[in-house]
Motif scaffolding. Structure first.
Motif, mmCIF file in Angstrom:
data_model
loop_
_atom_site.group_PDB
_atom_site.id
_atom_site.type_symbol
_atom_site.label_atom_id
_atom_site.label_comp_id
_atom_site.label_asym_id
_atom_site.label_seq_id
_atom_site.Cartn_x
_atom_site.Cartn_y
_atom_site.Cartn_z
ATOM 1 N N ARG A 2 18.100 30.290 72.897
ATOM 2 C CA ARG A 2 16.732 30.043 73.345
ATOM 3 C C ARG A 2 16.111 29.007 72.406
ATOM 4 O O ARG A 2 15.347 29.338 71.516
ATOM 5 N N GLN A 3 16.517 27.772 72.572
ATOM 6 C CA GLN A 3 16.093 26.716 71.666
ATOM 7 C C GLN A 3 14.589 26.453 71.782
ATOM 8 O O GLN A 3 14.031 26.497 72.871
ATOM 9 N N PHE A 4 13.954 26.199 70.645
ATOM 10 C CA PHE A 4 12.555 25.782 70.645
ATOM 11 C C PHE A 4 12.311 24.863 69.450
ATOM 12 O O PHE A 4 13.018 24.927 68.440
ATOM 13 N N ASP A 5 11.323 23.992 69.594
ATOM 14 C CA ASP A 5 10.977 23.089 68.489
ATOM 15 C C ASP A 5 9.484 23.114 68.177
ATOM 16 O O ASP A 5 9.002 22.308 67.387
ATOM 17 N N GLN A 220 23.426 39.556 68.370
ATOM 18 C CA GLN A 220 24.836 39.897 68.491
ATOM 19 C C GLN A 220 25.133 41.330 68.033
ATOM 20 O O GLN A 220 26.278 41.766 68.039
ATOM 21 N N GLY A 221 24.080 42.041 67.603
ATOM 22 C CA GLY A 221 24.265 43.425 67.178
ATOM 23 C C GLY A 221 24.493 43.610 65.695
ATOM 24 O O GLY A 221 24.743 44.735 65.239
ATOM 25 N N ASN A 222 24.409 42.539 64.925
ATOM 26 C CA ASN A 222 24.574 42.652 63.475
ATOM 27 C C ASN A 222 23.265 43.064 62.830
ATOM 28 O O ASN A 222 22.210 42.503 63.147
ATOM 29 N N VAL A 223 23.302 44.008 61.913
ATOM 30 C CA VAL A 223 22.122 44.433 61.158
ATOM 31 C C VAL A 223 22.516 44.562 59.693
ATOM 32 O O VAL A 223 23.531 45.189 59.366
ATOM 33 N N ILE A 224 21.715 43.962 58.825
ATOM 34 C CA ILE A 224 21.925 44.094 57.386
ATOM 35 C C ILE A 224 20.586 44.411 56.727
ATOM 36 O O ILE A 224 19.529 44.361 57.371
ATOM 37 N N HIS A 225 20.644 44.759 55.438
ATOM 38 C CA HIS A 225 19.401 44.972 54.689
ATOM 39 C C HIS A 225 19.391 44.086 53.453
ATOM 40 O O HIS A 225 20.442 43.639 52.982
ATOM 41 N N PHE A 226 18.192 43.832 52.941
ATOM 42 C CA PHE A 226 17.996 42.975 51.774
ATOM 43 C C PHE A 226 17.446 43.764 50.586
ATOM 44 O O PHE A 226 16.633 43.248 49.810
ATOM 45 N N GLY A 272 15.520 40.734 64.561
ATOM 46 C CA GLY A 272 14.463 40.141 63.749
ATOM 47 C C GLY A 272 14.248 40.898 62.456
ATOM 48 O O GLY A 272 15.062 41.723 62.039
ATOM 49 N N ALA A 273 13.107 40.612 61.813
ATOM 50 C CA ALA A 273 12.769 41.238 60.541
ATOM 51 C C ALA A 273 12.027 42.542 60.781
ATOM 52 O O ALA A 273 11.151 42.625 61.641
ATOM 53 N N GLY A 274 12.376 43.553 60.022
ATOM 54 C CA GLY A 274 11.697 44.837 60.117
ATOM 55 C C GLY A 274 11.774 45.580 58.793
ATOM 56 O O GLY A 274 12.547 45.201 57.910
ATOM 57 N N THR A 275 10.984 46.610 58.673
ATOM 58 C CA THR A 275 10.943 47.381 57.436
ATOM 59 C C THR A 275 11.009 48.861 57.760
ATOM 60 O O THR A 275 10.192 49.359 58.544
ATOM 61 N N VAL A 276 11.973 49.536 57.166
ATOM 62 C CA VAL A 276 12.098 50.974 57.336
ATOM 63 C C VAL A 276 11.575 51.632 56.065
ATOM 64 O O VAL A 276 12.076 51.362 54.967
ATOM 65 N N GLU A 277 10.542 52.467 56.211
ATOM 66 C CA GLU A 277 9.867 53.048 55.063
ATOM 67 C C GLU A 277 10.305 54.492 54.857
ATOM 68 O O GLU A 277 10.450 55.264 55.811
ATOM 69 N N PHE A 278 10.502 54.834 53.577
ATOM 70 C CA PHE A 278 10.943 56.167 53.195
ATOM 71 C C PHE A 278 10.047 56.728 52.100
ATOM 72 O O PHE A 278 9.410 55.966 51.354
ATOM 73 N N LEU A 279 10.022 58.053 52.006
ATOM 74 C CA LEU A 279 9.457 58.731 50.849
ATOM 75 C C LEU A 279 10.610 59.247 50.009
ATOM 76 O O LEU A 279 11.545 59.870 50.528
ATOM 77 N N LEU A 280 10.562 58.984 48.717
ATOM 78 C CA LEU A 280 11.621 59.348 47.781
ATOM 79 C C LEU A 280 11.082 60.369 46.799
ATOM 80 O O LEU A 280 10.110 60.107 46.094
ATOM 81 N N GLY A 320 18.649 33.030 68.948
ATOM 82 C CA GLY A 320 19.918 33.574 69.408
ATOM 83 C C GLY A 320 21.066 33.374 68.456
ATOM 84 O O GLY A 320 22.197 33.798 68.751
ATOM 85 N N TYR A 321 20.843 32.745 67.316
ATOM 86 C CA TYR A 321 21.910 32.563 66.347
ATOM 87 C C TYR A 321 22.201 33.888 65.639
ATOM 88 O O TYR A 321 21.329 34.744 65.487
ATOM 89 N N SER A 322 23.409 34.034 65.165
ATOM 90 C CA SER A 322 23.767 35.226 64.402
ATOM 91 C C SER A 322 23.291 35.076 62.964
ATOM 92 O O SER A 322 23.000 33.971 62.484
ATOM 93 N N LEU A 323 23.180 36.191 62.270
ATOM 94 C CA LEU A 323 22.769 36.168 60.873
ATOM 95 C C LEU A 323 23.737 35.315 60.056
ATOM 96 O O LEU A 323 24.963 35.419 60.249
ATOM 97 N N PRO A 324 23.238 34.482 59.149
ATOM 98 C CA PRO A 324 24.119 33.555 58.420
ATOM 99 C C PRO A 324 24.832 34.180 57.224
ATOM 100 O O PRO A 324 25.550 33.480 56.506
ATOM 101 N N LEU A 325 24.629 35.465 56.978
ATOM 102 C CA LEU A 325 25.300 36.117 55.852
ATOM 103 C C LEU A 325 25.588 37.571 56.186
ATOM 104 O O LEU A 325 24.978 38.151 57.091
#
Length: 663
Positions: A2-5, A220-226, A272-280, A320-325
């Protein structure tokens, strides 16, 4: 794909500035939207194009989906970035963008819908085997069902609105007897704030840490955390200080919490970007709190320890690109801490403040980043969130980051409007924070009676303030000397006098006497202390001075007549010369014209049209800076016009009344 400029940013303030700058760095055409109150705002000036979308109230501008979509259509915007407020977590807006053929830079409406409701999201997390706090999230919302669930859970209990956040519709219950009132008040508040009175119950964790995981997914179904962020320092469930990594995190705990966050995102096909919040808790157990389906205000600390541009990454996966790492390629380096600088009055229960930023000078230096959307001279509006900036510091370790941030705050100047800068400095200096021991109870434990009154001005601040008022009066007088009188340039006039100023409040006045010894050299007497002060260099709003043989920098501004704000050694004092508002022409805006010398509340007008007044007579009283200032007439005459009335808020220079001068 879904190209956009071209990207329209559906937000304002520092949020919009951050996203617009990120878009332009990636080569996109960036389009801003703005309300009538924001026509001169930084995000408008920064954008390639900007569209007016309505009046100041957010419901008629930034929250109006139709106006934003119309702005996108009129400018040919191919994508919309919602920022991280307003419409960022609005499933209907995400769907409206899809329906209009515009790329929504964020998750799909289904994911937003699920995670936007605490009850639905908790049911989904339980199904995904994400650790959750014991509680009740059933569809039966009757008082009887909620009371029965509370009895099974046992106190303490958190009653929460299922929709929304930010602490609204939330109550802590310590006794089951409190439940009926808590349910009623939380439900009412939730209905007013979010349009839904649905509630959930959760077992309350006492003094946990608030730790969140930054996740990212692609189509593409890839999910990672930072990695994680510790956001435990909160006031009324609003974050005040955030840092990455968490001070008590271990590699094993990070792996477990990170995997739980990834599982949560994968369970809703998150993109996209999201944040999962926890209580520790203190034992190392963690529990799902909620998921924010957007980029967070505190994302810069993650960027600074990972080296990743999360906004640029949003643009990439939205096309629509996949995560680069991969997860293994995510590395954490050093430590970063962020504080939120608000226009608010800590001494008045942190109430939001408005006014003019007479001086705005954000800090700079090694490891320092400032995200803001404020210009010097800009009015801080009552219509929007009072946060004016985020100040972030990175260091090789936590101690370096904390010291850099502390120094950055001491160098920050925001004069003309109250701010929480001194409060943030105090927080960073608390032993519990220094030791990395802060929990969500930190502010309640360390500030049980709020932040208290502002510190009394130091004698050095008063000495500098007197010099600034004196130098300003000399400059103003020089402007009124006719060009035909050059011979008067050597006449000393008031320079030979002992100038008198009175600072402090009316109950505790401090008399300050100033003598000019020679150009740029002064002798200031306060009580029995004599201060020798030299002006070394000066430019607009800042100067280098020498006080009793010590050179240091001063930041200053003149908020109104007879007023000066002085920042010295990182401490701010707002000084008002009481003598400027009593018995003399200085309190008037000209012969027979009485004006407000500053922003304030007109408490009383003592005269009416037709009244006869004598020179020096008090005609009105105005309240500003928590002090009463009496306005007197410099002329004898008849009151011909009364413009303002008691109780009215007046801007500096506003007309109060007029007097026709008579012999």
């Amino acid at each position: 794909m879904r190209q956009f400029d071209s990207i329209l940013v559906a937000n304002r303030g520092e949020i919009a500035v951050r996203v617009i700058r990120g878009a332009q760095q990636q080569g996109y055409r960036a389009i801003a939207v703005y309300s009538e109150a924001d026509s001169q705002a930084p995000h408008v000036k920064l954008a390639d194009e900007a569209v007016l979308i309505g009046p100041a109230p957010v419901g008629e501008s930034y929250l109006d989906m139709d106006r934003i979509l119309a702005a996108a259509a009129s400018t040919g915007a191919q994508a919309i970035h919602p920022g991280y407020g307003f419409l960022a977590e609005n499933a209907a807006f995400s769907q409206a963008c899809v329906d209009a053929g515009i790329v929504f830079i964020g998750p799909g409406p289904e994911a937003i819908e699920i995670m936007g409701n605490k009850a639905a999201s908790k049911r989904r997390m339980l199904a995904a085997e994400v650790p959750c706090i014991p509680g009740y999230q059933g569809s039966d919302q009757s008082d009887a069902a909620l009371l029965a669930a509370a009895e099974n859970l046992g106190v303490p209990i958190m009653v929460k609105a299922a929709a929304g956040g930010g602490g609204r519709g939330m109550r802590l219950v310590q006794s089951l007897d409190e439940m009926p009132v808590a349910i009623a008040s939380a439900r009412s508040e939730a209905e007013n704030a979010f349009g839904s009175g649905e509630l959930i119950l959760e077992k309350a964790l006492i003094q946990p840490r608030h730790v969140e995981i930054q996740v990212f997914g692609d189509s593409q179904g890839n999910v990672i955390h930072f990695g994680e962020r510790d956001c435990s320092v909160q006031r009324r469930h609003q974050k005040v200080v955030e840092e990455a990594p968490c001070p008590v995190m271990t590699p094993q705990l990070r792996e477990a919490m990170g995997q739980a966050a990834v599982n949560a995102a994968e369970s809703i096909n998150y993109v996209g970007a999201g944040t999962v919040e926890f209580l520790l808790d203190a034992g190392g157990d963690f529990y799902f709190l909620e998921m924010n389906t957007r980029l967070q205000v505190e994302h810069p600390v993650t960027e600074m320890i990972t080296g990743q541009d999360l906004v640029a990454l949003q643009f990439k996966v939205a096309q629509g690109y996949s995560l680069p790492l991969t997860q293994e390629e995510v590395k954490l380096h050093g430590h970063a801490i962020e504080v939120r600088l608000y226009a608010e009055d800590p001494a008045n229960d942190f109430l939001p403040a408005t006014g003019t930023a007479h001086l705005w000078d954000p800090p700079a230096g090694e490891g320092i980043r400032v995200d803001h959307g404020l210009l010097q001279g800009q009015e801080i509006s009552p219509f929007y969130d009072p946060m004016v900036a985020k100040i972030i510091a990175w260091g090789e370790d936590r101690d370096i980051a904390r010291r850099r941030l502390l120094r950055a705050l001491q160098k920050t100047s925001l004069l003309g409007v109250p701010s929480n800068r001194a409060f943030l400095i105090d927080v960073l200096g608390k032993e519990a924070f220094i030791n990395g021991e802060a929990t969500t109870a930190f502010i309640a434990e360390n500030y049980p009676d709020s932040f208290g009154e502002p510190a009394t001005a130091a004698v050095e601040q008063m000495a500098v303030g007197a010099c600034l008022l004196y130098r300003s009066s000399i400059d103003q007088a020089a402007l009124t000397v006719p060009a035909c009188l050059p011979a008067m340039s050597g006449f000393k006039g008031t320079r030979a006098m002992r100038n008198h100023y009175r600072f402090g409040d009316q109950e505790n006045p401090v008399d300050v006497y100033l003598e000019e010894l020679s150009p740029d050299r002064y002798c200031v007497t306060i009580d029995e202390r004599i201060i020798n002060l030299q002006w070394i260099a000066a430019q607009q709003n800042e100067a280098r001075v020498c006080i009793d043989q010590v050179q240091l920098d001063v930041r200053y501004a003149y908020p109104g007549y007879g007023q000066v704000s002085v920042q010295l050694r990182g401490e701010l004092a707002n000084l008002s010369n009481q003598l400027a508002f009593t018995g003399g022409a200085d309190s008037a805006g000209g012969s027979g014209t009485i004006v407000a010398p500053m922003h304030g509340n007109l408490m009383e007008v003592f005269v009416g049209v037709g009244d006869r007044v004598k020179a020096g007579q008090d005609v009105a009283v105005i309240e500003a800076m928590k002090m009463e200032h009496r306005l007197s007439t410099p002329v004898t005459g008849i009151v011909t016009h009364v413009q303002a009335s008691a109780g009215q808020q007046l801007a500096s220079g506003a007309l109060v009344l007029e007097i026709s001068e008579q012999e």
